[in-house]
Design an enzyme around this catalytic site. Structure first.
Site, PDB file in Angstrom:
ATOM      1  N   ASN A 149      47.844  27.302  42.587  1.00  0.00           N
ATOM      2  CA  ASN A 149      47.299  26.869  43.869  1.00  0.00           C
ATOM      3  C   ASN A 149      46.672  25.475  43.845  1.00  0.00           C
ATOM      4  O   ASN A 149      46.705  24.757  44.835  1.00  0.00           O
ATOM      5  CB  ASN A 149      46.267  27.899  44.343  1.00  0.00           C
ATOM      6  CG  ASN A 149      45.451  27.438  45.525  1.00  0.00           C
ATOM      7  OD1 ASN A 149      44.256  27.213  45.404  1.00  0.00           O
ATOM      8  ND2 ASN A 149      46.097  27.274  46.660  1.00  0.00           N
ATOM      9  N   ASP A 163      45.935  33.737  39.929  1.00  0.00           N
ATOM     10  CA  ASP A 163      44.682  33.279  40.512  1.00  0.00           C
ATOM     11  C   ASP A 163      44.880  32.840  41.964  1.00  0.00           C
ATOM     12  O   ASP A 163      45.940  32.346  42.329  1.00  0.00           O
ATOM     13  CB  ASP A 163      44.158  32.104  39.673  1.00  0.00           C
ATOM     14  CG  ASP A 163      42.801  31.617  40.128  1.00  0.00           C
ATOM     15  OD1 ASP A 163      41.838  32.402  40.061  1.00  0.00           O
ATOM     16  OD2 ASP A 163      42.697  30.440  40.544  1.00  0.00           O
ATOM     17  N   HIS A 210      45.598  32.109  48.767  1.00  0.00           N
ATOM     18  CA  HIS A 210      45.506  30.722  49.203  1.00  0.00           C
ATOM     19  C   HIS A 210      46.851  30.000  49.136  1.00  0.00           C
ATOM     20  O   HIS A 210      46.914  28.776  49.254  1.00  0.00           O
ATOM     21  CB  HIS A 210      44.464  29.982  48.362  1.00  0.00           C
ATOM     22  CG  HIS A 210      43.079  30.519  48.546  1.00  0.00           C
ATOM     23  ND1 HIS A 210      42.315  30.254  49.661  1.00  0.00           N
ATOM     24  CD2 HIS A 210      42.339  31.355  47.781  1.00  0.00           C
ATOM     25  CE1 HIS A 210      41.152  30.884  49.561  1.00  0.00           C
ATOM     26  NE2 HIS A 210      41.148  31.557  48.434  1.00  0.00           N
ATOM     27  N   GLU A 250      45.050  38.190  42.315  1.00  0.00           N
ATOM     28  CA  GLU A 250      43.686  38.102  42.826  1.00  0.00           C
ATOM     29  C   GLU A 250      43.763  37.648  44.277  1.00  0.00           C
ATOM     30  O   GLU A 250      43.865  36.454  44.568  1.00  0.00           O
ATOM     31  CB  GLU A 250      42.859  37.103  42.007  1.00  0.00           C
ATOM     32  CG  GLU A 250      41.424  36.997  42.509  1.00  0.00           C
ATOM     33  CD  GLU A 250      40.895  35.574  42.546  1.00  0.00           C
ATOM     34  OE1 GLU A 250      39.669  35.400  42.526  1.00  0.00           O
ATOM     35  OE2 GLU A 250      41.704  34.619  42.614  1.00  0.00           O
TER      36      GLU A 250
END
Length: 557
Positions: A162, A272, A276, A315
């Site tokens: 990300n 992770d 997003h 996540e």
């Protein structure tokens, strides 16, 4: 009562176990299949677990002064390997290890508003193609994976797609064609959660674009100075030629991340900041991960552990098991499971853990066998960035271990849960409190916290963890309550000719106890209580055991 329980469990730990903390008389049964749905994951910060090589503690002139708990402290890949080889994870029943990213981090120091910090945590990438020397090198990572695999432990690599690391005086920013630096996320809807930067000065990768981009000059110069420019460029040419992907930022990073599967045979990714990024990005990552895992197995047939698929957990910050398969952005709902995730981290478990055993177990059994059937969730009580963990002062470490390790679903132990590592550190601010160095010295000295000796707490977690590892029924089986007072339940698992049954009793009276076995075990059947190490025989639908504990973990002998 705490002191009495501590004395009893400590006594039994001394007289009822061998030097590896395994109950005497432990039976050898058919080896259970490895199921990701029943895995116990040990999550640790690479820099904060164990220092296996003090010669790599300082690199890139990272000697600036930081605020409390925000500088490198020496933990490394070699340290994790040493504890694998020492049997620490095996004794705890750990079947997978997830450690924070070990790729090269930004070299400089950053003031996040709370004071100066380095990228000790591993989430501030400078170069996805290199191991940060503070954590070790490629040989260290290869040895870690091989050491884990030789003990039946899988490796889950923490990956970041990300964002890059922050810009510093010594770390250049990635080009605008690669990243955006504004606006900052406001989390009002999908767009303000995805097409934005998480925090100020954390460049967000433009994962939405399919436009081809050139490699950053600083990266080309870096590779050239390290003598690997031609190799890296050829590998990229081969990757894009094979896949047909455009040379967009996300596909470069996907190539670099899946290289670690091709090279070392890592078994899974923990993704992770999954919410997003557009969910389709993760489907692309998984597709390449599967191809890389297949290639590694073909190249290393003698090292293949089983025929399980590559594992991917996400996540999705704020996701909870009660939401089923969907995450709600406010204006849209997204099924991340549909985009190649086998499991999502469950941010609700630490709240559910405040309830009684049956309320937790029956809820999770129902959810996992209905809307989430075929998938799973990762339950945790504490983590590296959750400022409101369960039992923050470590006052109920025994209860915490029982609830986490006996609940349906995947269990995630955060390093030091099993040794009551403190989660509140004097002088630390924010999530730095959660990231102290592993309390090995406290364990060695058998200090107390919350009224319990640390070795007593560890012994409890070890017994539960090994029982879980030996019995797929715990995390992946069907739950059924047998009685309320005293509280007994069974779990059963059957698949592909393998079956597993267990019977568990909690909050029992110490001393002699009568255990209802009808429906779980048959008359005349020999059984083992893995908590005390005692054996018994089913007579008239009952098992009678005399143990100094308030818990029994029963299986066929």
């Amino acid at each position: 009562m705490k002191k009495i329980f501590t004395i009893l469990i400590s006594l039994a730990f001394i007289v009822g176990c061998d030097l590896n903390n395994k109950p005497l008389g432990e039976h050898k049964a058919i080896k259970p299949p490895f199921l990701w749905e029943n895995v116990t994951i040990y999550f640790l910060l690479t820099d904060r677990f164990y220092n296996g090589n003090r010669e790599n503690d300082v690199n890139f002139d990272r000697t600036g002064e930081t605020v409390a708990m925000r500088g490198f402290q020496g933990g490394d890949i070699a340290g994790i390997t040493q504890k694998i080889e020492d049997g620490y994870f095996t004794d705890l029943g750990v079947t997978a290890i997830w450690f924070t990213p070990v790729v090269e981090q930004i070299h400089g120091i950053v003031d996040e508003g709370t004071g100066n910090t380095y990228g000790y945590h591993g989430y501030w990438t400078k170069d996805w193609t290199a191991i940060d020397p503070n954590f070790g090198n490629e040989a260290d990572l290869s040895r870690l994976v091989e050491a884990a695999h030789s003990r039946g432990i899988r490796i889950v690599l923490d990956v970041v797609l990300n964002h890059t690391g922050p810009v510093t005086d010594v770390d250049p920013q990635w080009p605008d064609s690669w990243v955006r630096t504004e606006p900052q996320c406001t989390y009002q809807n999908m767009e303000s959660t995805v097409s934005c930067t998480l925090v100020k000065n954390l460049p967000d990768v433009r994962t939405e674009t399919n436009e081809s981009v050139e490699l950053p000059q600083f990266l080309l110069d870096k590779w050239k100075s390290e003598g690997r420019l031609e190799k890296e460029l050829k590998e990229l040419d081969d990757f894009f030629s094979r896949t047909g992907y455009p040379r967009a930022p996300k596909y470069y990073i996907i190539k670099w991340l899946t290289d670690y599967i091709r090279k070392y045979g890592v078994d899974g990714f923990r993704v992770d900041t999954a919410k997003h990024t557009e969910a389709s990005v993760w489907a692309d990552l998984y597709s390449e991960a599967v191809a890389a895992f297949k290639r590694w197995k073909e190249t290393n047939p003698e090292k293949v552990l089983d025929q399980n698929d590559f594992f991917m957990m996400g996540e999705v910050y704020g996701y909870n098991i009660s939401s089923g398969r969907l995450y709600d952005y406010g204006d849209q709902k997204v099924d991340f499971f549909e985009n190649s995730f086998h499991s999502l981290i469950n941010f609700q478990f630490k709240e559910d853990a405040k309830n009684d055993f049956e309320a937790i177990f029956s809820k999770y059994d129902q959810q996992l066998s209905s809307s989430l059937k075929g998938k799973s969730v990762v339950n945790y009580l504490a983590s590296h960035d959750d400022g409101s963990p369960f039992d923050i002062n470590r006052e109920n470490p025994m209860d915490a271990g029982t609830k986490l390790l006996l609940s349906p679903g995947i269990a995630q132990i955060y390093y030091g849960d099993e040794t009551s590592r403190p989660l509140v550190i004097e002088g630390a601010n924010g999530d730095a409190n959660l990231r102290s160095f592993m309390n090995w010295d406290e364990l060695l000295q058998n200090q107390q916290r919350g009224g319990f000796e640390i070795k007593t707490v560890l012994a409890h977690w070890q017994k539960l963890g090994r029982f879980r590892a030996e019995h797929p029924a715990i995390g992946a089986g069907k739950h059924a309550m047998i009685s309320t007072t005293p509280y007994f339940f069974s779990r059963t698992y059957e698949s592909a000719g393998y079956s597993d049954k267990v019977l568990v009793g909690l909050d029992l009276e110490t001393g002699e106890k009568t255990i209802p076995a009808t429906g779980t075990f048959s008359d005349g059947q020999s059984v083992l209580d893995s908590y005390s190490g005692q054996t018994g025989v089913v007579v008239s639908g009952q098992i009678v055991l005399d143990t100094p504990f308030s818990i029994v973990l029963i299986s066929a002998k």
